[in-house]
Scaffold this active site. Structure first.
Site, PDB file in Angstrom:
ATOM      1  N   GLY A  13       0.797  -1.213   0.000  1.00 36.05           N
ATOM      2  CA  GLY A  13       0.000   0.000   0.000  1.00 36.05           C
ATOM      3  C   GLY A  13       0.832   1.267   0.000  1.00 36.05           C
ATOM      4  N   VAL A  14       1.346   1.678   1.186  1.00 40.21           N
ATOM      5  CA  VAL A  14       2.064   2.948   1.323  1.00 40.21           C
ATOM      6  C   VAL A  14       3.575   2.726   1.393  1.00 40.21           C
ATOM      7  CG1 VAL A  14       2.338   5.018   2.723  1.00 40.21           C
ATOM      8  CG2 VAL A  14       0.069   4.007   2.460  1.00 40.21           C
ATOM      9  N   GLN A  15       4.055   2.072   2.462  1.00 39.10           N
ATOM     10  CA  GLN A  15       5.490   1.828   2.602  1.00 39.10           C
ATOM     11  C   GLN A  15       5.947   0.589   1.840  1.00 39.10           C
ATOM     12  OE1 GLN A  15       8.153   3.307   4.010  1.00 39.10           O
ATOM     13  NE2 GLN A  15       7.067   5.104   4.784  1.00 39.10           N
ATOM     14  N   ALA A  61      -4.511  -0.572  11.620  1.00 39.73           N
ATOM     15  CA  ALA A  61      -5.762  -1.312  11.825  1.00 39.73           C
ATOM     16  C   ALA A  61      -5.686  -2.692  11.182  1.00 39.73           C
ATOM     17  CB  ALA A  61      -6.935  -0.527  11.261  1.00 39.73           C
ATOM     18  N   GLN A  63      -2.988  -4.445  10.713  1.00 36.21           N
ATOM     19  CA  GLN A  63      -2.084  -5.284  11.499  1.00 36.21           C
ATOM     20  C   GLN A  63      -2.848  -6.022  12.594  1.00 36.21           C
ATOM     21  OE1 GLN A  63       1.397  -3.198  12.918  1.00 36.21           O
ATOM     22  NE2 GLN A  63       2.058  -2.639  10.853  1.00 36.21           N
ATOM     23  N   HIS A  87       6.615   1.139  12.186  1.00 31.24           N
ATOM     24  CA  HIS A  87       5.847   1.995  13.092  1.00 31.24           C
ATOM     25  C   HIS A  87       5.709   1.234  14.407  1.00 31.24           C
ATOM     26  CE1 HIS A  87       3.364   5.220  14.256  1.00 31.24           C
ATOM     27  NE2 HIS A  87       2.198   4.810  13.802  1.00 31.24           N
ATOM     28  N   GLU A 132       2.503  13.942  13.246  1.00 31.11           N
ATOM     29  CA  GLU A 132       1.471  13.893  12.205  1.00 31.11           C
ATOM     30  C   GLU A 132       0.270  14.763  12.556  1.00 31.11           C
ATOM     31  OE1 GLU A 132       2.424   9.294  10.804  1.00 31.11           O
ATOM     32  OE2 GLU A 132       0.821   9.712  12.241  1.00 31.11           O
TER      33      GLU A 132
END
Length: 376
Positions: free
Chosen positions: A67-69, A130, A132, A153, A241
């Site tokens: 997805g992102v990383q 979420a 995870q 993270h 963030e």
């Protein structure tokens, strides 16, 4: 008796390995003076790519989530010569197709999540926080003795009472957290600069967790690595963030823009004085040599005003940041994230909120202003 001697020998070898890593850490870390505080960091000079390849030569790195990383870290590692596979749910077709388009081959380097987790010796758990929690029952059975569970993270481990993510005692649990989005991680890698990352070891079951962590940090293209803990990483990350990096930045821009508009300034003028000059000029000077350099390159009127108003803004927002940090620390922000992102209609709700932001006057104006930028 032979069995006892064998166990003693293995224990001794493991102790020696841990000792070597400790000595390595003490001797080979660069010591940097950060504003009067000496910190230890790991750069590519102390831990070159060749060493990372040697450390991880027998590992299969399973990146869970595209997805992102996931895309950035996996592509950087593949380009650097590491053995990488992807675990992605085929039913999330957009992400699966993206992986295929990026050159991952179904059945060879691209697998459903459970299959990839079974094949990997290092499992990079890069789905959302979420997700995870939701996928943990699928992942946990494949965390067999000696494997490593990698995070970018500290969320799931730090808030384990809420997430239920409690790893087995006989695996390594490690973290490398790039200080940027997946897009930045990939762009910086391709530009040859890399991005700085923090790293941590939560659990060292094998005696080689630290070495694995540093190797992975170099593998994903980190420019340098600085030590943290899972807890400190997530506390600073969530505060940043919600604060200066995103939430506070957008809120302050909204406030200034609205004040200018209420006082008769046009949308384009309000946007230019609130956003455009910051992103296209001033922040680049800060990036280049710091805040004082930016001040020094502005007019005397701007300098005086900024120096006078800086402490007033600091005083005004300090209580908000104190409250924010406490909410992060006591888990209320974790609860909010899990409740909001686990809802069945979360994607629709998110798009609704982003649409509202996108279509607000300030950002609708921004879209037009960007079109007017001179083409290079």
């Amino acid at each position: 008796m032979k069995k006892k001697l064998s166990l003693c020998r293995k224990k001794k070898e493991r102790t020696i390995s841990s000792f070597k890593l400790l000595i390595y850490k003490l001797i080979h870390m660069a010591k940097i003076n950060f504003g009067g505080v000496i910190e230890e960091v790991v750069t590519r000079e102390e831990f070159p790519l060749s060493k990372a390849l040697e450390v991880l030569k027998n590992e299969t790195i399973a990146v869970i989530g595209y997805g992102v990383q996931g895309p950035a870290q996996s592509l950087n590692m593949r380009d650097n010569g590491f053995n990488v596979i992807i675990g992605q749910a085929p039913e999330f077709k957009a992400d699966w197709d993206k992986a295929v388009n990026d050159g991952w081959v179904p059945g060879k380097t691209l697998f459903p999540i459970e299959e990839a987790a079974a094949k990997g010796t290092i499992i990079q758990y890069l789905v959302s926080d979420a997700a995870q929690r939701a996928l943990w029952p699928v992942i946990k059975p494949h965390l067999t003795k000696g494997k490593a569970l990698y995070f970018s993270h500290g969320f799931s481990i730090t808030y384990k009472d809420q997430t239920g993510v409690v790893p087995p005692a006989d695996i390594d649990v490690i973290l490398v957290a790039p200080k940027g989005s997946g897009t930045s991680v990939r762009r910086n890698f391709l530009a040859g600069s890399g991005i700085n990352s923090s790293y941590a070891v939560f659990q060292d079951a094998t005696g080689k967790a630290l070495e694995r962590t540093l190797a992975l940090g170099i593998a994903i293209g980190s420019g340098y690595l600085f030590p943290t803990t899972f807890e400190k990483e997530v506390y600073s990350d969530l505060t940043g963030e919600r604060g200066v990096l995103m939430g506070a930045l957008a809120g302050i821009m909204d406030a200034q823009y609205e004040v200018l508009r209420k006082n008769g300034h046009s949308p384009s003028e309000a946007f230019n004085e609130t956003v455009e000059e910051l992103t296209q000029s001033l922040i680049r000077l800060v990036d280049e040599k710091g805040m004082d350099w930016m001040y020094a390159n502005c007019s005397a009127t701007a300098q005086r005003g900024a120096l006078d108003w800086r402490p007033r803004f600091k005083e005004a927002v300090m209580p908000v940041f104190e409250d924010l940090y406490q909410r992060v620390k006591d888990g209320r922000e974790c609860k909010r994230v899990l409740e909001a992102t686990s809802g069945p209609n979360y994607k629709e709700q998110l798009e609704k909120e982003l649409k509202e932001l996108r279509e607000s006057e300030i950002w609708a104006t921004g879209a037009e202003v960007r079109k007017l930028r001179p083409k290079v």
